[in-house]
Design an enzyme around this catalytic site. Structure first.
Site, PDB file in Angstrom:
ATOM      1  N   HIS A  38       0.922  -1.292   0.100  1.00  0.00           N
ATOM      2  CA  HIS A  38      -0.442  -0.068   0.100  1.00  0.00           C
ATOM      3  C   HIS A  38       0.967   1.586   0.101  1.00  0.00           C
ATOM      4  O   HIS A  38      -0.021   1.620  -0.102  1.00  0.00           O
ATOM      5  CB  HIS A  38      -0.789  -0.316   0.998  1.00  0.00           C
ATOM      6  CG  HIS A  38      -0.107   0.283   2.832  1.00  0.00           C
ATOM      7  ND1 HIS A  38       0.440  -0.552   2.946  1.00  0.00           N
ATOM      8  CD2 HIS A  38       0.179   1.790   3.243  1.00  0.00           C
ATOM      9  CE1 HIS A  38       1.128   0.207   4.302  1.00  0.00           C
ATOM     10  NE2 HIS A  38       0.619   1.021   4.617  1.00  0.00           N
TER      11      HIS A  38
HETATM   12  C1  UD1 Z   1      -2.142   5.290   6.505  1.00  0.00           C
HETATM   13  C2  UD1 Z   1      -0.627   5.656   6.257  1.00  0.00           C
HETATM   14  C3  UD1 Z   1       0.108   4.086   6.622  1.00  0.00           C
HETATM   15  C4  UD1 Z   1      -0.550   2.867   7.368  1.00  0.00           C
HETATM   16  C5  UD1 Z   1      -2.109   2.362   6.374  1.00  0.00           C
HETATM   17  C6  UD1 Z   1      -2.577   1.275   7.114  1.00  0.00           C
HETATM   18  C7  UD1 Z   1      -0.294   8.072   6.606  1.00  0.00           C
HETATM   19  C8  UD1 Z   1       0.497   8.605   5.960  1.00  0.00           C
HETATM   20  N1  UD1 Z   1      -0.238   5.962   5.921  1.00  0.00           N
HETATM   21  O1  UD1 Z   1      -1.863   4.944   4.988  1.00  0.00           O
HETATM   22  O2  UD1 Z   1       1.373   5.038   7.659  1.00  0.00           O
HETATM   23  O3  UD1 Z   1       0.350   1.813   6.939  1.00  0.00           O
HETATM   24  O4  UD1 Z   1      -2.813   4.034   6.354  1.00  0.00           O
HETATM   25  O5  UD1 Z   1      -3.541   1.096   6.088  1.00  0.00           O
HETATM   26  O6  UD1 Z   1      -0.868   8.426   7.422  1.00  0.00           O
HETATM   27  N2  UD1 Z   1      -9.389   4.374   1.996  1.00  0.00           N
HETATM   28  C9  UD1 Z   1     -10.698   4.259   2.286  1.00  0.00           C
HETATM   29  N3  UD1 Z   1     -11.369   3.702   3.292  1.00  0.00           N
HETATM   30  C10 UD1 Z   1     -10.989   3.847   4.307  1.00  0.00           C
HETATM   31  C11 UD1 Z   1      -9.560   4.766   4.150  1.00  0.00           C
HETATM   32  C12 UD1 Z   1      -9.245   5.178   2.981  1.00  0.00           C
HETATM   33  O7  UD1 Z   1     -11.670   3.448   1.448  1.00  0.00           O
HETATM   34  O8  UD1 Z   1     -11.415   3.671   5.413  1.00  0.00           O
HETATM   35  C13 UD1 Z   1      -8.883   4.968   1.022  1.00  0.00           C
HETATM   36  C14 UD1 Z   1      -9.081   6.027   0.614  1.00  0.00           C
HETATM   37  O9  UD1 Z   1      -9.288   6.109  -1.302  1.00  0.00           O
HETATM   38  C15 UD1 Z   1      -8.025   6.742   0.193  1.00  0.00           C
HETATM   39  C16 UD1 Z   1      -6.980   5.871   0.501  1.00  0.00           C
HETATM   40  O10 UD1 Z   1      -7.373   4.726   1.285  1.00  0.00           O
HETATM   41  O11 UD1 Z   1      -7.837   7.892  -0.214  1.00  0.00           O
HETATM   42  C17 UD1 Z   1      -5.696   6.489   1.467  1.00  0.00           C
HETATM   43  O12 UD1 Z   1      -5.645   6.268   2.888  1.00  0.00           O
HETATM   44  P1  UD1 Z   1      -5.009   7.362   3.490  1.00  0.00           P
HETATM   45  O13 UD1 Z   1      -5.363   7.014   4.838  1.00  0.00           O
HETATM   46  O14 UD1 Z   1      -4.886   8.534   3.028  1.00  0.00           O
HETATM   47  O15 UD1 Z   1      -3.668   6.561   3.162  1.00  0.00           O
HETATM   48  P2  UD1 Z   1      -3.269   4.907   4.177  1.00  0.00           P
HETATM   49  O16 UD1 Z   1      -2.406   4.543   2.791  1.00  0.00           O
HETATM   50  O17 UD1 Z   1      -4.322   3.781   3.791  1.00  0.00           O
END
Ligand code: UD1
Length: 365
Positions: free
Chosen positions: A206
């Site tokens: 991820h």
């Molecule tokens: C975040 C953390 C990372 C951690 C990871 C675990 C930061 C900088 N990154 O990255 O360190 O290892 O979480 O998962 O804080 N989304 C969903 N549902 C959710 C949450 C997110 O669909 O409940 C999707 C959204 O499209 C979003 C993407 O996932 O844009 C990324 O989510 P985000 O929280 O921005 O960062 P992660 O890549 O999950």
């Protein structure tokens, strides 16, 4: 007595706050505490199921910030957490943040500006790569924290090098391993259809560095296809990765490989059972490097550096960086390896959260 505020926002935070909350609840002095969920992760499968399985109580406060670019997400968390602190009739005893996600840094900054002391659980980890958003979050959080609770020895050396006074630093061990120790038997008792009978490798991906660049992601898809010709591959796909595979036109290639099983994100118990039964883990996660070390499962980390070097020196972890040729070679070597037990690591013993709570009560009487 004024309460501690415990902050959680994203999936890897939840396994770290569960033992902390329990240790606070079980402490003879019953220190009052409030749980704030920032809402960085909001889906049931990225958040709710972890609360359910780990017995975490409902958050007292939900900031509901959701997804956005890093700057916007961090800003929203800061604004929402700041107005929460502003509404309190008296300042909390301290704010406790865990790990390295945007929620960790955002709430640490806000608390420190309101002169609420910050305790950082999992302090001092450094990979040295400032292109990773998590590294910025670690450096900033440690710079403003008043109490730094360290999970592996490299953290002590890093903080000393950065000039953080030793009086602020405590070695308490790894709270995420507390959760693994506590939940392992329950996880192993799972009879999940996601866990194959035949030998398999478990894959997670991820990180922005791996999934946001189409060429890099295409190379990784190619690697997984090759691995799947040697051993079955089970791949619970992170929402960010699912989006990127679809937008780069790579999803079909994985879906049509019959020895690759793609899943939605799995629950904690199912994922731990899957990891504990795997011949090999292939990942870019921080937590999985540690969990496989504890479990003695070979782990191939698709990153050039790690902030958790003990998983390489004392554990089962191998870093392959951008070198997919090396990754292929290491897959063969690791699949041939007999399961092993990693050297026990100081403080990875299921009791770290109790030491964290003792340190909190001593530092913020
Ligand atoms: C975040 C953390 C990372 C951690 C990871 C675990 C930061 C900088 N990154 O990255 O360190 O290892 O979480 O998962 O804080 N989304 C969903 N549902 C959710 C949450 C997110 O669909 O409940 C999707 C959204 O499209 C979003 C993407 O996932 O844009 C990324 O989510 P985000 O929280 O921005 O960062 P992660 O890549 O999950």
């Amino acid at each position: 007595m004024r309460p501690f505020v415990v902050v959680a926002g994203a999936r890897p935070n939840f396994m770290k706050i569960a033992p902390l909350l329990r240790a606070l609840e079980r402490h003879p002095t019953r220190p009052p505490h409030v749980l704030v969920h920032t809402g960085q992760h909001y889906d049931f499968e990225m958040s709710g199921v972890f609360f359910e399985q780990l017995g975490i109580r409902d958050p007292d406060v939900h900031l509901e910030v959701g997804s956005a670019s890093h700057g916007v997400q961090t800003g929203r968390i800061m604004e929402a957490f700041d107005s929460y602190l502003a509404r309190l009739s008296e300042p909390p005893r301290a704010t406790i943040v865990v790990g390295d996600v945007n929620s960790t840094m955002a709430c640490a900054l806000v608390a420190s500006k309101r002169l609420v002391p910050v305790a950082h659980v999992e302090a001092g980890l450094r990979c040295g790569d400032r292109t990773m958003p998590e590294e910025i979050n670690r450096v900033v959080t440690d710079a403003v924290a008043e109490l730094l609770l360290v999970s592996e020895p490299s953290g002590l050396a890093n903080l000393e090098r950065e000039g953080i006074p030793a009086s602020r630093v405590r070695y308490t061990g790894n709270v995420m391993i507390d959760t693994l120790v506590e939940q392992l038997a329950k996880a192993r008792a799972q009879d999940s259809p996601s866990i194959p009978d035949a030998p398999y490798a478990v894959v997670t991906l991820h990180r922005a560095g791996n999934v946001d660049d189409p060429r890099r992601l295409a190379g990784l898809v190619e690697l997984l296809l090759e691995v799947s010709r040697r051993v079955r591959v089970v791949f619970p796909v992170h929402p960010r990765t699912r989006n990127q595979l679809a937008s780069f036109g790579l999803a079909g290639t994985l879906e049509s490989a019959d020895t690759i099983e793609l899943h939605r994100p799995l629950s904690y118990h199912t994922f731990v059972a899957l990891m504990a039964g795997a011949r090999l883990a292939i990942t870019d996660s921080g937590g999985i490097q540690e969990e496989t070390t504890y479990l003695g499962i070979p782990c191939l980390t698709l990153r050039p550096s790690t902030e958790r070097p003990i998983t390489v020196t004392h554990g089962t972890n191998v870093l392959v960086g951008d070198n997919l040729g090396l990754a292929r070679q290491m897959v063969d070597e690791l699949l041939a390896r007999e399961p092993q037990h990693a050297t026990p690591i100081d403080g990875w013993d299921g009791k770290a959260a109790t030491r964290v709570v003792d340190a909190l009560l001593e530092a913020f009487p």
